[in-house]
Design an enzyme around this catalytic site. Sequence first.
Site, PDB file in Angstrom:
ATOM      1  N   TYR A 111       0.825  -1.219   0.000  1.00 40.91           N
ATOM      2  CA  TYR A 111       0.000   0.000   0.000  1.00 40.91           C
ATOM      3  C   TYR A 111       0.852   1.259   0.000  1.00 40.91           C
ATOM      4  CZ  TYR A 111      -3.916   2.833   1.956  1.00 40.91           C
ATOM      5  OH  TYR A 111      -4.904   3.736   2.203  1.00 40.91           O
TER       6      TYR A 111
ATOM      7  N   TYR B   8      -6.500   4.888  -6.269  1.00 44.84           N
ATOM      8  CA  TYR B   8      -6.509   4.866  -4.818  1.00 44.84           C
ATOM      9  C   TYR B   8      -7.888   4.444  -4.359  1.00 44.84           C
ATOM     10  CZ  TYR B   8      -6.012   6.406   0.017  1.00 44.84           C
ATOM     11  OH  TYR B   8      -5.968   6.458   1.378  1.00 44.84           O
TER      12      TYR B   8
END
Lengths: 389, 159
Positions: A292, A343
């Site tokens: 991430y 995202y």
Amino acid sequence: MTGRTAGSGVAVVGLGETEYYRHGGSPHPEFRLVLDAVRAAAEDAGIDPREIDGYCSFSDDRNAPTRIATALGARDLALSTMQWGGGGGGGAAAVANAAAALAAGYARYVCVFRGLAQGQFGRFGTASTSPHAEWPSSYEAPYGVLSAAQLFAMRVRRFMHDHGVTQEPLRAIALASYHHAQQNPRAVMYGRPLTPELYDRSRWIVEPFHLFDCCQENDGAAAVILTTTNRARHLRQRPAILMAAAQGADPRQSAAAHNAPDYASANTRNVARRLYAMAGLGPRDIDVVQSYENFTGGVMMSLVEHGFCEPEECVEYMTLDNFSVGTGKCPLNTSGGNLAECYMHGLGLVVEAVRQIRGNSPNQVPDAETSMVCSGPMAELVSSLILRR
Amino acid sequence: MSEVDRRAGRYLPPGLPRPVPHREGLDREFWEGTRRHELRVQHCADCRGWQFGPEWICHRCHSADLCWERVEPRGRVFSWERCWHPVHEALAGFGPYLVVLVELPAADGVRLVGNLLGDPLQEVVIGAEVEAVFEDQPDGETLTQWRRTRANESIGDVG
Ligand SMILES: [Zn+2]
């Protein structure tokens, strides 16, 4: 594989994504995007969306399972679970919560979802407009430490200082995401390659983060459906078996005013240790990693804490070559990740990790058998998971 | 003249969130201290450990007998960041500005966040010695800012 029987006897069987839009670019409101992603995941799995009887999400998702189940006309809602804490750090944890419920028999088909329409609901990168700051933010916000980038940059700076790390690993992580996005037509940054020169010339957001070290803001929704491996055999897709998942935090990582004892850290040491122990694997056994990118510096520290290299080896190990499918030992963020695909608060990384197991990633690692996701480094709660064929 | 003075008594422009004491009283003594230009840190009367940020009990021994001990307002730069992108309307057109994380050797290395006064483009050295500058606010609690101590201007990286 040497692991115990897949940790939980649970597999990911369905993937759903909406189109991914730039911030504010969605033609639909957030809830509609979620419904589209859930239905797409059910279609992919080969089940009726009314059969989904459990929902898990994270980061205070606004789209309540009761509303989703109602909108879908579901026959039963048996599980409605929100992961507590950590923002995007809760992504793999939400999958783990689904798996735990399935293993316990609380539900039959559990959907992990995340919807984001930042155009509709305001942006992450801007600060709260509250005129007051009370413990714990009273020790940060009045000094202009307001955004996530500003909250995390000093952890990365200290890590770089402690271990003699230059800007290169951060740049390599950004380049890897953009590099892989060029093969992924769904990626928001498809057709917009990043070069080292562009990276170097880009403006500072907060040192040591350039613009390209920071995640995008996007609109869209993603969903994955899990069920038991027994049921998975009768469904449409090759199951991605959940070998292990872990969530949590290292000691006192939430201490106010940046007083975590292990400060120069992604907060993933405990999680990585429990993850590998549950899987019966080590970092050398992992074929492909989705890590991430809230900020590249967090990826760097998370990779170190997950054992891929020593802190002093970051500059040498973390190169575009080593992170690229085809040339690298550590293929990283192979759909473009949070930086260059979309995202979706990291749930897109879970989707891509499953594609690697199915064999249909836009940047497929040949014969990938194990696939890792690390969610939300540096957040007060983090989580990771390992999938296998 | 310090940077605080140059900018009408404050390092950052007005309009950012103003600190208020915790509504349940957790850190009242801390803010009372800074108003008197004193730095106070939680200190356990039982195990003698230091603790910051403030908690209701000692995280080491779980004693509730915590005092707010006055400590020398000097420290070392533990980390830093230079903020460029304005994330708050009060900061539009303002930056860059410097944030430092300062460890207090007198309190077992507990840390405080503040701004480093002076040129926002100055080189910041981890390990550099700093001292507190209390920045009174017209409309709220006093901030704790930091400046390099003169005697150590030329000291190298000792972090
Ligand atoms: Zn104690």
